[in-house]
Enzyme design. Structure first.
Site, PDB file in Angstrom:
ATOM      1  N   SER A   1       0.802  -1.222   0.000  1.00 26.87           N
ATOM      2  CA  SER A   1       0.000   0.000   0.000  1.00 26.87           C
ATOM      3  C   SER A   1       0.835   1.273   0.000  1.00 26.87           C
ATOM      4  O   SER A   1       0.334   2.342  -0.346  1.00 26.87           O
ATOM      5  CB  SER A   1      -0.938   0.012   1.209  1.00 26.87           C
ATOM      6  OG  SER A   1      -0.210  -0.125   2.422  1.00 26.87           O
TER       7      SER A   1
ATOM      8  N   ASP B   1      -3.557   8.223   7.700  1.00 22.89           N
ATOM      9  CA  ASP B   1      -4.579   7.453   8.404  1.00 22.89           C
ATOM     10  C   ASP B   1      -3.877   6.717   9.543  1.00 22.89           C
ATOM     11  O   ASP B   1      -2.768   7.088   9.929  1.00 22.89           O
ATOM     12  CB  ASP B   1      -5.340   6.517   7.450  1.00 22.89           C
ATOM     13  CG  ASP B   1      -4.433   5.537   6.705  1.00 22.89           C
ATOM     14  OD1 ASP B   1      -3.331   5.236   7.211  1.00 22.89           O
ATOM     15  OD2 ASP B   1      -4.824   5.061   5.629  1.00 22.89           O
TER      16      ASP B   1
ATOM     17  N   HIS C   1      -0.842   4.577   7.336  1.00 20.38           N
ATOM     18  CA  HIS C   1      -0.018   5.059   6.232  1.00 20.38           C
ATOM     19  C   HIS C   1       0.483   6.488   6.437  1.00 20.38           C
ATOM     20  O   HIS C   1      -0.234   7.331   6.976  1.00 20.38           O
ATOM     21  CB  HIS C   1      -0.821   4.985   4.932  1.00 20.38           C
ATOM     22  CG  HIS C   1      -1.332   3.624   4.632  1.00 20.38           C
ATOM     23  ND1 HIS C   1      -2.635   3.236   4.930  1.00 20.38           N
ATOM     24  CD2 HIS C   1      -0.724   2.546   4.080  1.00 20.38           C
ATOM     25  CE1 HIS C   1      -2.798   1.974   4.561  1.00 20.38           C
ATOM     26  NE2 HIS C   1      -1.653   1.531   4.051  1.00 20.38           N
TER      27      HIS C   1
END
Length: 366
Positions: free
Chosen positions: A44, A340, A343
């Site tokens: 990610s 978040d 991340h």
């Protein structure tokens, strides 16, 4: 005496100018082999929207993600803006953004200058990708093979071979292996709970063996210049701190120690791989240390908040949870390390990319 000082000053300015010019040549690829493209594989931290095109809950192609991205567009990047790969591509003069390989709007120029195959929720362990129904590392390499066929159809065999061998291959994955497969119990699929099958050291060794296989496979399909990131301090992410709320939300040192052990074994293994793969340059990129420094001394890097993310309450939100709590998000993400609960912010990614440019890229170019 005054004339002598003036002469020394002029000489110093000239020397600095020459040095900066040489540095610029290295970065731009003038006088040394340059990177014609950047090809990205991982998780990610490098997914620019591939998960948008597959059936998985691991998506973020909705606000408030992308709110600081050019055009304020939620592209599928797990951040408020750009990723480290975007900043690297820009600093190297390749292009401003690295698009997702599965983006149906890819142009021929996009393909020629590089794409990302990364998928949020993926890892070195295929079980990690399976648990989130995302693109495994094996499949990412398959997409790379498919990409090479498309590249040959655009530029021809000779130019494609040059691009494939001279490109920068940027790899960053593994955090989800610990965050999802080892330390996060999955009651719906006990087979995917690695903590029931391995000790931490055994799992580290398993991941190293998987990573070794992937590096060898990348070499076999033509990769020669590989930049391989180590693991970060997942245990200090807001979500892991919240997991230890009963203790005052400290970093989860058990996870950090696992990441550190992985890094300590992965770096020398990569050096061994380079020695065994003729013509390869494989550089280990230490992300762990810069993350620790940012958490321990945030003011130095311009941050004010290290224990919460900007999105929502910043305590546990990621993905759809950020979407639902968007109105609670902070006004200035640049003051936060985390966007978040897992991340980094665009600002933190830029810091990482700047470090990579200064420390790692010159080694790849030598």
């Amino acid at each position: 005496m005054a004339a002598s000082r003036k002469s020394d000053f002029v000489a110093t300015i000239f020397a600095v100018g020459v040095f900066l010019a040489i540095c610029l040549e290295v970065v731009q690829g003038q006088g040394t082999p340059r990177f014609p493209a950047i090809l990205v594989l991982g998780d990610s931290t490098l997914d620019a929207g591939n998960n948008n095109r597959i059936n998985t809950p691991a998506k973020c192609n909705f606000p408030p993600y992308g709110r600081d991205f050019p055009g304020h567009v939620p592209t599928g990047r797990f951040s408020n803006g750009k990723l480290a790969s975007d900043f690297l591509a820009s600093s190297l003069g390749i292009k401003e953004l690295v698009p997702a390989y599965l983006d149906p709007q890819l142009t021929s120029n996009d393909l020629v200058t590089g794409v990302t195959f990364a998928s949020a929720g993926s890892g070195y362990d295929n079980a990690t990708a399976e648990s989130g129904n995302v693109i495994s590392f094996d499949q990412q390499i398959n997409y790379l093979r498919e990409y090479q066929l498309r590249l040959r159809s655009i530029v021809g065999e000779v130019e494609a071979s040059r691009i494939i061998s001279d490109s920068l291959y940027y790899i960053a994955t593994g955090n989800a292996d610990f965050g999802v497969s080892y330390f996060n119990f999955n009651p719906r699929n006990l087979r995917l709970n690695r903590a029931t099958q391995f000790t931490i050291s055994q799992y580290v060794d398993f991941l190293i063996s998987q990573g070794t296989r992937y590096i060898q496979e990348l070499y076999n399909v033509g990769a020669r210049k590989m930049l391989v990131a180590g693991l970060s301090i997942l245990g200090c992410s807001p979500s892991e701190r919240t997991y230890l709320a009963f203790a005052g939300r400290p970093c989860n040192e058990r996870i950090n120690e696992a990441s550190y052990e992985f890094n300590q074994k992965w770096e020398p293994r990569l050096a061994d791989l380079q020695a065994s793969l003729p013509g390869s340059t494989i550089v280990y990129s230490d992300i762990y240390t810069i993350a620790v420094q940012a958490v321990q001394n945030p003011v130095y890097y311009g941050f004010q908040e290290v224990t919460r993310g900007c999105c929502g309450t910043g305590l546990a939100e990621v993905g759809q949870q950020c979407r639902q709590a968007a109105r609670l998000s902070c006004p200035d993400a640049d003051r936060f390390i985390y966007w978040d609960s897992v991340h980094p912010t665009q600002r933190m990614y830029q810091i990482i990319a700047n470090l990579v440019m200064e420390r790692d890229i010159p080694t790849l170019l030598n």
